[in-house]
Design a protein around this motif. Sequence first.
Motif, PDB file in Angstrom:
ATOM      1  N   VAL A  84     -41.550  70.075   7.943  1.00 26.30           N
ATOM      2  CA  VAL A  84     -40.834  69.393   9.018  1.00 26.30           C
ATOM      3  C   VAL A  84     -39.481  68.953   8.489  1.00 26.30           C
ATOM      4  N   LEU A  85     -38.423  69.435   9.131  1.00 28.55           N
ATOM      5  CA  LEU A  85     -37.059  69.072   8.749  1.00 28.55           C
ATOM      6  C   LEU A  85     -36.409  68.345   9.911  1.00 28.55           C
ATOM      7  N   ARG A  86     -36.027  67.087   9.681  1.00 28.96           N
ATOM      8  CA  ARG A  86     -35.311  66.313  10.699  1.00 28.96           C
ATOM      9  C   ARG A  86     -33.848  66.254  10.302  1.00 28.96           C
ATOM     10  N   PHE A  87     -32.982  66.457  11.271  1.00 28.81           N
ATOM     11  CA  PHE A  87     -31.551  66.500  10.990  1.00 28.81           C
ATOM     12  C   PHE A  87     -30.786  66.106  12.248  1.00 28.81           C
ATOM     13  N   GLY A  88     -29.511  65.826  12.046  1.00 27.40           N
ATOM     14  CA  GLY A  88     -28.654  65.447  13.157  1.00 27.40           C
ATOM     15  C   GLY A  88     -27.540  66.444  13.366  1.00 27.40           C
ATOM     16  N   ILE A  89     -27.165  66.617  14.619  1.00 25.55           N
ATOM     17  CA  ILE A  89     -26.010  67.427  14.989  1.00 25.55           C
ATOM     18  C   ILE A  89     -24.964  66.465  15.530  1.00 25.55           C
ATOM     19  N   ALA A  90     -23.849  66.370  14.824  1.00 23.11           N
ATOM     20  CA  ALA A  90     -22.794  65.428  15.197  1.00 23.11           C
ATOM     21  C   ALA A  90     -21.623  66.118  15.894  1.00 23.11           C
ATOM     22  N   ASP A  91     -21.492  67.434  15.720  1.00 28.59           N
ATOM     23  CA  ASP A  91     -20.350  68.172  16.259  1.00 28.59           C
ATOM     24  C   ASP A  91     -20.867  69.356  17.071  1.00 28.59           C
ATOM     25  N   ALA A  92     -20.778  69.265  18.389  1.00 31.40           N
ATOM     26  CA  ALA A  92     -21.297  70.313  19.268  1.00 31.40           C
ATOM     27  C   ALA A  92     -20.442  71.572  19.272  1.00 31.40           C
ATOM     28  N   GLU A  93     -19.339  71.553  18.532  1.00 30.91           N
ATOM     29  CA  GLU A  93     -18.474  72.735  18.436  1.00 30.91           C
ATOM     30  C   GLU A  93     -18.701  73.510  17.140  1.00 30.91           C
ATOM     31  N   ALA A  94     -19.535  73.008  16.247  1.00 31.14           N
ATOM     32  CA  ALA A  94     -19.721  73.601  14.920  1.00 31.14           C
ATOM     33  C   ALA A  94     -20.958  74.487  14.872  1.00 31.14           C
ATOM     34  N   HIS A  95     -21.014  75.304  13.832  1.00 33.44           N
ATOM     35  CA  HIS A  95     -22.201  76.113  13.546  1.00 33.44           C
ATOM     36  C   HIS A  95     -23.042  75.341  12.531  1.00 33.44           C
ATOM     37  N   TYR A  96     -24.249  75.011  12.919  1.00 29.06           N
ATOM     38  CA  TYR A  96     -25.206  74.366  12.017  1.00 29.06           C
ATOM     39  C   TYR A  96     -26.240  75.422  11.632  1.00 29.06           C
ATOM     40  N   HIS A  97     -26.309  75.714  10.341  1.00 28.41           N
ATOM     41  CA  HIS A  97     -27.302  76.658   9.830  1.00 28.41           C
ATOM     42  C   HIS A  97     -28.223  75.858   8.920  1.00 28.41           C
ATOM     43  N   VAL A  98     -29.524  75.866   9.219  1.00 22.60           N
ATOM     44  CA  VAL A  98     -30.499  75.067   8.482  1.00 22.60           C
ATOM     45  C   VAL A  98     -31.537  76.010   7.874  1.00 22.60           C
ATOM     46  N   PRO A  99     -31.274  76.509   6.662  1.00 18.40           N
ATOM     47  CA  PRO A  99     -32.224  77.417   6.023  1.00 18.40           C
ATOM     48  C   PRO A  99     -33.359  76.665   5.330  1.00 18.40           C
ATOM     49  N   LEU A 100     -34.454  77.380   5.139  1.00 22.83           N
ATOM     50  CA  LEU A 100     -35.600  76.835   4.407  1.00 22.83           C
ATOM     51  C   LEU A 100     -35.901  77.762   3.235  1.00 22.83           C
ATOM     52  N   LEU A 101     -35.930  77.207   2.035  1.00 25.44           N
ATOM     53  CA  LEU A 101     -36.389  77.906   0.837  1.00 25.44           C
ATOM     54  C   LEU A 101     -37.749  77.317   0.525  1.00 25.44           C
ATOM     55  N   VAL A 102     -38.788  78.158   0.488  1.00 27.65           N
ATOM     56  CA  VAL A 102     -40.140  77.616   0.437  1.00 27.65           C
ATOM     57  C   VAL A 102     -41.050  78.426  -0.478  1.00 27.65           C
TER      58      VAL A 102
END
Length: 117
Positions: free
Chosen positions: A88-106
């Motif tokens: 489970v990864l919780r995160f915030g998006i502060a800029d609706a114009e940006a690209h958010y890439h959230v990778p998982l190394l597992v």
Amino acid sequence: MGKLTTHVLDTAQGKPGGGILVELFRLNGNERTRLVSTTTNSDGRCNAPLLEGEAFKTGRYELVFQAGAYFAASGIALPDPAFVDEVVLRFGIADAEAHYHVPLLVSPWSYSTYRGS
């Protein structure tokens, strides 16, 4: 407009994490609303952004990766219960114009993430 993407790398086997169920939730106080349910492809990526366009909004989110089921299906001997199961990864998006890439190394024993591009 911004977008949200993810991918999974299986660091135990040195390959993309294909076939992993990924769910995305929007968090609002104590409320948790599922927005997307998808499975990673053979390259460990989702076939489309998880959020984009008008659906991509600032706020708090949660990604849930079914890593335990993936490792069990891959034939790796795991303890019962598995040490790493749902990630489970919780995160915030502060800029609706940006690209958010959230990778998982597992692996069956650890995981990490970062904000990629």
